[in-house]
Scaffold this active site. Sequence first.
Site, PDB file in Angstrom:
ATOM      1  CD  GLU A 225      -2.835   1.376   2.582  1.00 57.99           C
ATOM      2  OE1 GLU A 225      -3.126   0.003   2.609  1.00 57.99           O
ATOM      3  OE2 GLU A 225      -3.305   2.488   3.377  1.00 57.99           O
TER       4      GLU A 225
ATOM      5  CG  ASP B  32       1.218 -16.384  12.235  1.00 58.56           C
ATOM      6  OD1 ASP B  32      -0.019 -15.629  11.603  1.00 58.56           O
ATOM      7  OD2 ASP B  32       1.551 -17.254  12.970  1.00 58.56           O
TER       8      ASP B  32
ATOM      9  CG  HIS C  20      -3.708   7.305  -0.368  1.00 57.19           C
ATOM     10  ND1 HIS C  20      -3.411   5.895   0.069  1.00 57.19           N
ATOM     11  CD2 HIS C  20      -3.927   7.518   1.561  1.00 57.19           C
ATOM     12  CE1 HIS C  20      -3.397   4.934   0.639  1.00 57.19           C
ATOM     13  NE2 HIS C  20      -3.757   5.823   2.679  1.00 57.19           N
TER      14      HIS C  20
HETATM   15  C1  MEV Z   1      -5.455   2.982   5.627  1.00 58.53           C
HETATM   16  O1  MEV Z   1      -5.040   2.553   5.455  1.00 58.53           O
HETATM   17  C2  MEV Z   1      -6.032   3.311   6.811  1.00 58.53           C
HETATM   18  C3  MEV Z   1      -6.668   4.494   7.671  1.00 58.53           C
HETATM   19  O2  MEV Z   1      -7.868   4.307   7.038  1.00 58.53           O
HETATM   20  C4  MEV Z   1      -6.205   4.231   8.552  1.00 58.53           C
HETATM   21  C5  MEV Z   1      -7.679   5.739   9.927  1.00 58.53           C
HETATM   22  O3  MEV Z   1      -8.679   5.654   8.795  1.00 58.53           O
HETATM   23  O4  MEV Z   1      -7.040   5.822  10.866  1.00 58.53           O
HETATM   24  C6  MEV Z   1      -5.688   6.121   7.078  1.00 58.53           C
END
Ligand code: MEV
Length: 425
Positions: A83, A277, A375
Amino acid sequence: MNKSSLASGLYKLSQKERLTFVKEFANLTDEEAALLQNTGSLPLDLADRMIENVVGAIPIPLGLGVNFLINDRDYLIPMAIEEPSVVAAASYAAKMVRDGGGFHTSSTPPIMIGQIQAVGMKDPYASRMRVIKAKEEILRKANDQDPPLVSAGGGARDLDARVISTSQGLMLITELHVDCRDAMGANAVNTMNEAVAPLIERITGGRVYLRIISNLATKRLVRASCVVPKKSVGGEDVVDAIVSAYAFAAADPYRAATHNKGIMNGIIAVIVATGNDHRAIEAGAHSYAAVSGRYTSLSVWEKNESGDLVGSLELPMAVGLIGGAVKTHPIARIAVKILGVKSANEFGEVCAAVGLAQNLGALRALANEGIQRGHMSLHARNIAIMAGATDELIDKVASKMVEERKVRMDRAQELLDKYKATGKI
Ligand code: MEV
């Protein structure tokens, strides 16, 4: 035509035969089959010894989380994850935490719980008393199974027994408390469970069914805390927004699931990088989040007297540094070396710090501009590459799409066509 997936004895076939099998089943091209077998730093014969029916290996990016100061020591954090933004967010958050003196961590001894389920006793409550009375004998039998663990300072330390009411009537659950030292512990605990089961049957007069470790490792907890100066986090408004985001997660399981997912983004990346794990860690974390009977936030965020942000996190952490993929996977070994941890406890504490950093990174972004901008810029680069952009065109196409807030394949294609025709984006 629907081809059959019935393939008993697939594990006995040679690599070549197995590849032919999957190639025919899924109509893989020669190129795809070759790519599948190109396992890089995990040699195919090693992968073949790790799991069954192996046909390849899937590489995932390994990034470095930076800026981590934990108990006054600097750590580099190997993180394996698919990610975008996770490694960047953890590093950014670790930098803010560093401004406040870094993370402080602690942990309980590495004690795992093994469960032995006994059913069909005439007197489950009296059976419980007899099991508790026979504690020394049961623990001796358990410890006889693992002299190396005992000589390393670990072993079965204690036991507990609980009568539970189930749809199948009362059951007696005996729980061994095993100090697993630097092992994750599943093998040690399960072996002990199986060895003491006949003893439990004799003492209780019941029948033992399951003999298995519990992933709700409430006796193997790690803790991390930090103070983030309000200036570093973006001012007191941001501190308030983060505290309010925490309150939302603490009160609402729908939000808590996502909040905790954010924590686990960081932890699981380290766990995967080190060949541990990750299913055990996820199961332990989420069940611990619901241990009060209501699923809630694993972390807590508060504001102190100076208006600074104070974070803390506590969760089970069944990690090991010996045995399994941690030792056999060549990259996992390198990841452990990069981490530089000397014990499973130290490793678990580092994981807690990474989880807290990851949580802070997510909450700060959510409380400010939202997570999409961060992102999107990485996502946009991927889209640009998929559309055919190369070299400096990747960043040009990506930035244009982010600027226009149109991060889409069709737009990347249009921009590339325009560039071809005009030399400009
Ligand atoms: C995304 O991978 C994780 C988040 O959704 C965590 C959150 O909302 O606190 C950004």
